[in-house]
Design an enzyme around this catalytic site. Sequence first.
Site, short mmCIF file in Angstrom:
data_model
loop_
_atom_site.label_atom_id
_atom_site.label_comp_id
_atom_site.label_asym_id
_atom_site.label_seq_id
_atom_site.Cartn_x
_atom_site.Cartn_y
_atom_site.Cartn_z
N ASN A 80 -58.03 -24.21 92.51
CA ASN A 80 -58.12 -22.78 92.81
C ASN A 80 -56.96 -22.02 92.17
O ASN A 80 -55.86 -22.54 92.04
CB ASN A 80 -58.14 -22.57 94.32
CG ASN A 80 -59.31 -23.27 94.98
OD1 ASN A 80 -60.36 -23.44 94.37
ND2 ASN A 80 -59.13 -23.70 96.22
N HIS B 7 -55.66 -25.17 87.27
CA HIS B 7 -56.33 -24.12 86.51
C HIS B 7 -55.53 -22.83 86.43
O HIS B 7 -56.08 -21.78 86.11
CB HIS B 7 -57.72 -23.86 87.11
CG HIS B 7 -58.63 -25.04 87.02
ND1 HIS B 7 -59.79 -25.18 87.76
CD2 HIS B 7 -58.56 -26.17 86.26
CE1 HIS B 7 -60.38 -26.32 87.48
NE2 HIS B 7 -59.64 -26.94 86.57
#
Length: 246
Positions: free
Chosen positions: A108, A125
């Site tokens: 996330n 990410h």
Amino acid sequence: MPTAVSDAAAPAQARAWIEAAERVMVLTGAGVSAESGVPTFRDALTGLWARFNPEDLATEAAYREHPRMVWDWYQERRARVSQVQPNPAHLAIAALATRKTVALVTQNVDGLHQRAGSVGVIELHGNLFANKWLDGCGKCDVATAEPGRPPRCAACGAMLRPGVVWFGERLPVVANYRAEEAANTCDVCLVVGTSGMVYPAAGLPGLAKDHGARVIVVNPEPSVLDETADLVIHQPAGVCLPAMLA
């Protein structure tokens, strides 16, 4: 194959394994944030963005071709995420780290784990609220970027871009290394709210199991990671984690 325990007994079994572990790796995915109201990439866009596919916007090519449009989309995402709060799952994971050695790896980008109190989060990410230069002259400075949609370097005109991993990009080297190291050394790998469809993150539970860890999967729906797991709990994270990690 998962350990044969009843659905009712599974959280207690997971708790016992976690309590006995010296090192715990927690891998979280979009399902955890969805319980706070953060849309996943599989959700259809709404409003002005309804005609777009998120996977068509989150690319370097899209940003170079339509920088203002993509920047505005990310600004809207930032505004929406700023309005949501960490849920009981985020808080339970943060609390676990106060009494256990925990490596928290997340797919996330919303920063909700940090807002819940987790430190040293491994963000595979990137982070939605960070920026970095798309290109650069070597003298680009975020602090002196010229305002705009997007902001640009005052010296060379390079564009700022969101500090996330776009489709087609490699994971950050340091984050990927830390995640693999956590998988290699943990005693328990707790996988929460991920479909197991996005690699390389989806390979981490298997790596942990190959190095002797027990793998626990918590997800409301069945996932491809269920076959790797030693224990599967089909419940929302915010429902089962507070008691399981207490």
